[in-house]
Enzyme design. Sequence first.
Site, PDB file in Angstrom:
ATOM      1  CG  ASP A 139      -2.180   0.806   1.018  1.00  0.00           C
ATOM      2  OD1 ASP A 139      -2.183   1.675   0.113  1.00  0.00           O
ATOM      3  OD2 ASP A 139      -3.163   0.595   1.738  1.00  0.00           O
ATOM      4  CD1 TRP A 140       0.491   5.613  -3.571  1.00  0.00           C
ATOM      5  CD2 TRP A 140       0.083   3.430  -3.575  1.00  0.00           C
ATOM      6  NE1 TRP A 140       0.410   5.194  -4.893  1.00  0.00           N
ATOM      7  CE2 TRP A 140       0.170   3.858  -4.924  1.00  0.00           C
ATOM      8  CE3 TRP A 140      -0.157   2.083  -3.336  1.00  0.00           C
ATOM      9  CZ2 TRP A 140       0.009   3.002  -6.013  1.00  0.00           C
ATOM     10  CZ3 TRP A 140      -0.309   1.220  -4.421  1.00  0.00           C
ATOM     11  CH2 TRP A 140      -0.230   1.676  -5.731  1.00  0.00           C
TER      12      TRP A 140
END
EC number: 3.2.1.21
Length: 1033
Positions: A446-447
């Site tokens: 995930d970012w």
Amino acid sequence: MAPPDSTHGGSFRDHLKTNDRSSTSKGKQRYSPLQEAIPEEISSFRSPSEYADTDSDSDLERSGSYKLRPVDRYGSHHSSAFIPVIREENGVETYLDSITEAEQELLSASKQYDLVDDDDSSDFDSDEEATLRYRLKDRLKRRRARLQAWQPVKYARIWWRTLLAVVVTLVVVVWGFLSFAVSHREEPTVWPMVPSDSWFPSPKGGTLKHWEESYKKAQSLVRNMTLVEKVNITTGIGWQMGLCVGNTGPADIVKFPSLCLQDGPQGLRFADHVSAFPAGITTGSTWNRELMRERGVAMGREARLKGVNVLLGPSMGPLGMMPAGGRNWEGFGSDPVLQAVAAAETIRGIQSNGVMATAKHFVMNEQEHFRQPFEWGIPTALSSNVGDRALHEVFAWPFAESIRADVASVMCSYQMVNNSHACENSKLLNGILKDELGFQGFVQSDWLAQRSGINSALGGLDMSMPGDGLHWVDGKSLWGSELTRAVLNTSVPVERLNDMVTRIVAAWYHLGQDTWERPPPEGNGGPNFSSWTNDEVGWLHTGSNDGSYARVNHYVDAQGTGPEAHSIIARKVAAEGTVLLKNVDRTLPLSRNASSPSGGILRVGIYGDDAGPALGPNACPDRGCNQGTLATGWGSGTVEFPYLVSPIEALESAWSTEIESTAYLRNAVMPADAVDKDLCLVFVNADSGEGYISAGGIHGDRNDLFLQKGGDTLVRTVSSNCGGGQGKTVVVIHAVGPVVMESWIDLPGVHAVLLANLPGQESGNALVDVLFGEVDASGRLPYTIGKSLEDYGPGAQVLYEPNAPVPQVDFLDALYIDYRHFDRHNITPRFEFGFGLSYTTFELLDLSISPLQQKSRSVPPRPADAVAPPVYDISLPDPASALFPAGFQPVFKYIYPYLSNLDGTAPHNYSFYPKGYNETQRPSPAGGGAGGHPALYEEMVSVKLQVSNTGDRKGQEVVQVYVSFPPDFPERVLRNFTKIELEPSERREVQMTLSRKDLSYWSTREQNWVMPEGKFQIWVGRSSRDLPLMGEY
């Protein structure tokens, strides 16, 4: 994912007192994220500046003319001139107790330092000493007077402390008694919380037969890649450094393109001319496998037309363990089977267009509070602590089905799992995902969920997104050039890098993306939109200052036209996802030719902010506000709406005859506004979203389960006064999850209640379809609606306050999620899981249970790999080949795989590997195929029954199959379902099957799925508590 926020930062605020935190509903105090102003700490101690203003002594300060000089207490024969002055007074102990904190510090300091006069370094003369003695004596008298005034307070404190001690003693005694009683009670199931195990090395991809061709092609390509090309494919180029939210670097020599990764689970985020589909929770409410897949097909088609390689959806984590969880609406419901079926069908639909789908967030991402440290000012993200059995039977179940659906990518989540970050948790990624579940695609972060470089690579991460390291848009990556260096110095084995890049390239081939048109300059492929501007011409690297620009938006309309328009499937999903909860005297469906009960014109009142358009669907970034009708939650999982049909707009043309309609598009109404109406339509809502946005006092996760913006009061006011008490009130709820409605659901004026969930762009049209009976009310609840938040149990409560520097959330009862908890504790819900009314009636009958195979306790031995994984030359290249090419002009903050120097590239014996790295791991006996051992998915039981439409109109019924295991298991668990449409009086046979896995539990001792001995009860019905048919197996 979350975008950068300039207000992020700060340190752990564990020193805040309870009364210092931001308030929420019902008088509770809550921890506030760093997006909002942090209130000043209210302390019982004063600051140094306050002491200076009120308690300072000018003689002691002498206008700052004294300074502190270190004193060697062992070598010096000089004592402090200040200390004897104090000790010569009487009542020294009383005085020391009464002096201020600042004076105590000065006294303490004086033991280590001499007070020295800057003007004269000699000892005090006698006059000065006498003057100082006199003033200190006077101050002591004033202190004693003050102390006497505080005597009553002192005795009061003693009394309260004594009372508190007695209470605490009683609590301890009672607790000890209860603990003894519990410890001697039979407790068949124990859920120990243990730290995450290690699992190394990361299994290589390319071991399953149906991926063989893709891996052969990938092997041929990767063999010709340079080291920096391999690294470039595994690392994003940085936030806002490309046109998409995520962009990998290309491998130009072998002609492998940059990949575009784009949100999300509801459609394409930040894109033009795309659809805003109903949210996942609405899709789950349809219980319609066909619609789930059709929605996925449309989403994948739009992604393909916009040049997106990887669509960041669907979401199956959070699963909804916490009903107030902020992102539950992105998923499909609070049951692993419902979530798994919807996720798998969505994946098949998306990937039918050649677009890679992403199963996210793996795993245990159940709340927004403390998921990321920089959002909350804490040292590190929270840890979701879960037992092995619950992990397998509940939270990993949808991911296993996603892998069976051939998903190309899995996204690891932000938080830690059992105190190991999910994106470097080797047990999760290597042991469960890649070995046990046989995942052949690639794992992306995930970012900014990646929290380490070497450990994440070894732990099973294959792609770093968006490439930035610990902070947004700083150009410093944990991989990129650092991964190049780590491979050269052998701290990351080159075999691990080869597997990382091979997994990505194999997925690219597996979806046929090698046939897509190449991006510029070779072709016109690639993304044809910009996430960062709506202008036709814009910057190529928005996060940099390099000034390069080009045509970035080509305005390709991806929404479809005519019978292929995606608005059609969006409307169908929204309508079938609407759940009818109450319908007194068949108030619904409404008649388009209705008239007043008195025979005159029908008088209709429409109430609530949620009925109207307000400022439009895109008024707030990422839909981060609750205004107008609610059609989606907020965060990275939403989209830019091309349009939004509000309920008030759709109702304007809903009646065929003339009516008198009055709209009150506000939540504050007067009783007089409803007394002259025949029909009152009330619109209310409850919103939530991702943790990087706070709106209306909600920091991602909801504070409670009540309607928001005064919705409960609005319903009570209107329903109690509609038609002077004789009118009919229909309540329409748009919500991200369950809402508590106890204050009004049983009011006689409330004739009907519709839960429309989050319907997307076709909100009003879909609602009118159901209100007027064009479509049967066929939605079913994807979660339980309790009578209070507490009904869901202590394990279902969001952690709103950090309980440690690393917040800990223990999922002790995770096996009993949602309705399982209600069944276990015999709690009566308001509306149970799977519940929903119809406009017609159905009968279920003639249940037949037939074994398809003989029972056996466990699966056969794990089959050998069907295919050998790719093999590469593991010799290292000349480190100089990884340097920036001569004359290369790097773009500011762009993440490159190149080295600027050769420091640290020499091979050496790296000694900081994670615990367990050198231990040999045994392959899981539950593995051997996609989603686990192939035998787990063999059909064991056939379930047949007859379904008859006994009503007077066409309708759809959802037939649900639940299984009750032998003792020590949840009361019953959903294991299969189907939805059928029947004409009046039509009768049809329905057949479903149950697999070995459906009838097994995860044995933590054997680390395998085991079918228990004894008889299974197989229930068939309309909801988790309406199960008229039962058979045994």
